[in-house]
Design an enzyme around this catalytic site. Structure first.
Site, short mmCIF file in Angstrom:
data_model
loop_
_atom_site.label_atom_id
_atom_site.label_comp_id
_atom_site.label_asym_id
_atom_site.label_seq_id
_atom_site.Cartn_x
_atom_site.Cartn_y
_atom_site.Cartn_z
N GLU A 44 0.83 -1.20 0.00
CA GLU A 44 0.00 0.00 0.00
C GLU A 44 0.87 1.25 0.00
OE1 GLU A 44 -3.93 1.58 2.48
OE2 GLU A 44 -2.64 0.04 3.33
N LYS A 113 -9.27 3.37 -2.82
CA LYS A 113 -9.67 2.56 -1.67
C LYS A 113 -11.10 2.90 -1.26
CE LYS A 113 -7.59 1.01 2.72
NZ LYS A 113 -6.42 1.20 3.63
N CYS A 174 -5.78 -3.51 1.91
CA CYS A 174 -5.54 -3.59 3.35
C CYS A 174 -6.84 -3.68 4.17
CB CYS A 174 -4.68 -2.41 3.80
SG CYS A 174 -3.89 -2.68 5.42
N SER A 358 20.01 -2.24 34.22
CA SER A 358 19.87 -2.33 35.68
C SER A 358 19.97 -3.74 36.22
CB SER A 358 18.53 -1.73 36.10
OG SER A 358 17.46 -2.58 35.67
N GLY A 359 19.90 -4.73 35.33
CA GLY A 359 19.85 -6.10 35.80
C GLY A 359 18.44 -6.58 36.06
N ALA A 361 14.20 -7.02 34.72
CA ALA A 361 13.56 -7.69 33.60
C ALA A 361 13.46 -6.80 32.36
CB ALA A 361 12.17 -8.18 34.00
N ASP A 362 13.11 -5.52 32.56
CA ASP A 362 12.85 -4.67 31.41
C ASP A 362 14.12 -4.32 30.63
OD1 ASP A 362 10.14 -4.65 32.03
OD2 ASP A 362 10.35 -2.95 33.36
#
Length: 737
Positions: A44, A113, A174, A358-359, A361-362
């Site tokens: 598109e 479209k 689409c 930071s160690g 999870a994120d």
């Protein structure tokens, strides 16, 4: 057999990059021609790029699109091959999102479209109008830059199809695949055998299933050949277009392109037997009956050209169905944001990324995603992708006799990680950050920020004569919050300083982009400090939930080769901004007063199900029946909406984030809600209280009819009022400004 060789493609287009976009379109047509295809479908708005946004309001965008199409028409590329190309077109003073069918240097039809995408991340009605004249074709007068090429003055424009000597071809674009009454139904009833869909569909976790199933259902219901093309890559914004060009015949997927790839041009070829379409449709009585009664018929443009070749040769056959490939969500997280980061890096002019690691999870997820990016780059180089090699040599600033050796070596040039510890940081998080940095291969630094924090506190004390204290030392809530926010904001300042100067220190040119690592749930809750490390250049996980990230960490430990991710995943999430004592350790979920699981539920109900406070309360009373009383649910819902509205202003400064989750609180594009609220929600919360009161009266009346059992009596004694302690009055990091 009537065999037709068709081509569809994934193109990594870039908004407003007409030169690059044209080169990729030409390459796709050349590849299709070399494979013997007689029909090529592209994404598109492929000439200008889908994400031009308000640039569509500039007439220059349409003019440059026509100029590029003119280059294609006069080049000879369309000789002997029908090309379906996407571009914006102004007709009668109205701008439309169009498909232009070309053959032998001539335009055959321009199809606007009919149904525009205008929700979520899409704003097509801001720039385009839908074609509102079903079944009508008008005469379009071509601009001089086109008519000057081969003398063609006009072309048909509108809702119709192309009738070739042996078959018929049409287009839907689409969003039209997703609409309740899709154009492909009427087209099939009109006898159209091949339907092309040029799309600009972005990646979202678990979305590909919907897209492919719609194509399969469409062609299994009415038969036919469905060609799907899509953008692939970051075309300049938060979205990543995930490709997966496909060819579907009578409900079967016969060809499927990659969903995540570093290729700029990917062309998918398939041979389809149109006689199977006739047989398939003829076997359905209801389809025959509806088609025979269909009036009025759609108009068409007659084209003196054959797409198929008749063949009884045993060596020539249609492409057989393939098994559909789906990535699971952890794989999608490893691949989608990684490809987005690579596109962003190579197109931004930066020479790498800097990540505060930071160690936790994120930030560990972000490090692993960059590591995945480096693995994809090395794999593409080994497979002979010259574009990726050229970009890698330039960004990594390799010397003439040097080549990328491994993902870890490449990461050492591109990714710079920093552990910025304070007196409140633990050895465990520092060690996890160091171990993960070694596994990924990043250039890693350990920094203590206490001197800078102390300097700011000394300044404050000198000016005011007061020194704030943490709550564990007897300080108030404002003092405790301010002391946490100082650390968080200092880290942002330090990150940007090192991003500017590390290349200079290491005798490299350029600059580093700072990566953010706030997840979608923390953005929703506002559990982040405004202008802390959540403030970065871009954020690859800002649209991903905490639960999905934890699944990714487990998957990445085994599949990316970063075993330390398991240690990260099992650790209790904590900001480490308060002192750790014998009887107190800071916890994210305790600070928030809600779990990440609950946050995900609130987010989906708020955004996907469009629930306000009262309807969310009713929904959760039903969902959590037996788990929480209505009074407990009321407290939880009120807490969520209070904190959500109190922190909504933070979304106005949220780092541009990769879009992945359908309940993203992204303020600028996806979630258009105000940022100034009455945080007491007096009317809504009153209604919730009334419902709780009614429920209590009914319950009390029912219970008065019988004596409580011993178990019920003991349960009441254990729960007291039933209000979770975590929900009552807990503070949140960065709750204020």
């Amino acid at each position: 057999m009537r065999l037709v060789k068709v081509a569809t493609c994934n193109l990594n287009q870039w908004a407003m990059d007409f030169t690059g976009n044209l080169a990729r379109i030409r390459s796709s047509i050349e590849k299709a021609r070399e494979a013997g295809a007689v029909l090529r479908v592209g994404p598109e708005l492929e000439i200008c790029g889908y994400g031009c946004e308000d640039h569509f309001l500039e007439l220059d965008t349409c003019t440059h699109s026509w100029e590029c199409l003119g280059e294609i028409l006069k080049s000879g590329l369309t000789d002997g091959i029908v090309c379906d190309i996407g571009l914006p077109v102004v007709q009668g003073g109205v701008r439309y999102n169009c498909r232009a069918f070309c053959l032998d240097g001539q335009l055959l039809l321009i199809r606007p479209k009919v149904n525009l995408a205008n929700d979520g991340n899409y704003r097509e009605l801001r720039w385009f109008s839908a074609w509102k004249n079903p079944g009508q074709l008008v005469t379009y007068h071509l601009p001089e830059i086109i008519s000057a090429i081969h003398g063609q003055k006009t072309v048909k424009f509108g809702d119709g199809y192309l009738q070739f000597d042996d078959t018929s071809v049409a287009s839907e674009t689409c969003e039209e695949l997703f609409t309740p009454i899709s154009p492909h139904i009427n087209l099939a009833l009109n006898g159209v055998e091949i339907i092309a869909n040029g799309s600009g569909s972005h990646h979202q976790l678990r979305k590909l299933n919907t897209r492919l199933e719609l194509m399969q259902h469409a062609t299994s219901k009415v038969g036919g050949v469905y060609l799907y093309a899509n953008q692939q890559g970051c075309d300049g914004g938060r979205l990543y277009y995930d490709g997966c060009a496909s060819v579907v015949v009578n409900g079967d997927v016969v060809a499927q392109g990659s969903q995540f790839s570093l290729q700029d041009v990917e062309v998918l070829i398939a041979s389809v037997d149109l006689d199977t379409v006739v047989s398939y449709r003829g076997a359905g009585s209801s389809l025959r009956e509806q088609a025979s009664a269909l009036l009025p018929k759609l108009p068409y443009v007659k084209v003196d050209f054959k797409l198929s070749k008749s063949s009884n040769m045993l060596s020539e056959f249609a492409t057989l169905p393939v098994e559909v490939r789906y990535h699971n969500p952890p794989e999608e997280i490893a691949l989608g944001p990684a490809c987005w980061l690579w596109d962003y890096l190579r197109r931004s002019g930066a020479t790498g990324y800097l990540l505060p690691l930071s160690g936790g999870a994120d930030s560990s997820s972000v490090a692993a995603i960059v590591g995945s990016m480096c693995q994809l780059v090395i794999k593409a180089i080994q497979e002979g992708n010259q574009q990726v090699l050229s970009d890698a040599l330039r960004i990594g600033q390799y010397k003439d006799d040097e080549m990328p050796e491994s993902a870890q070596e490449f990461a050492g040039r591109l990714l710079h990680t920093m552990y910025m510890g304070s007196e409140n940081s633990s050895d465990e998080t520092r060690k996890r950050a160091e171990q993960l940095a070694r596994e990924v291969g990043s250039s890693h630094l350990n920094i203590k920020i206490d001197l800078v924090v102390s300097a700011l506190l000394t300044l404050f004390s000198t000016v005011t004569g007061c020194m704030p204290r943490y709550k564990v030392a007897g300080g108030s809530q404002p003092e405790n919050l301010a002391l946490q926010n100082i650390q968080a904001r200092i880290r942002m300042v330090i990150a940007f300083m090192f991003a500017s100067l590390l290349p200079w220190i290491r005798k490299k040119s350029g600059f580093l982009l700072v990566l953010g690592s706030a997840n979608v749930d923390e953005g929703l809750r506002g559990y982040l400090t405004k202008y802390d490390c959540s403030s970065a250049d871009i954020n690859p996980i800002g649209g991903i939930s905490k639960q999905d990230l934890r699944s990714f960490l487990r998957w990445g430990a085994n599949n990316l080769g970063y075993p330390s991710l398991l240690l990260v995943e099992t650790a209790v999430p904590t900001a480490e901004l308060e002192p750790i004592t014998a009887d107190y350790t800071q916890s994210d979920e305790a600070d928030m007063g809600m779990t990440y699981e609950e946050l995900g539920m609130y987010g989906r109900l708020r955004k996907v199900f469009e629930c306000g406070p009262v309807s969310m309360f009713k929904h959760l009373c039903h969902r959590w029946q037996g788990r929480h009383t209505p009074a407990e649910v009321a407290v939880k819902v009120k807490d969520f909406f209070r904190f959500y509205s109190m922190n909504r202003h933070k979304m106005t400064t949220l780092t541009p984030s990769y879009h992945a989750e359908n309940y993203s609180p992204e303020d600028n594009r996806f979630d258009l809600r105000q940022f100034l609220y009455n945080t007491r929600w007096p009317w809504q919360f009153k209604k919730i209280d009334e419902l709780v009161e009614i429920n209590d009266e009914v319950t009390s009346a029912d219970q008065s009819k019988r004596e409580p059992t011993e178990a019920e009596a003991a349960g009441r004694m254990a729960t007291g009022l039933g209000v979770p302690a975590a929900a009552a009055g807990n503070s949140s990091v960065g709750q204020g400004t």
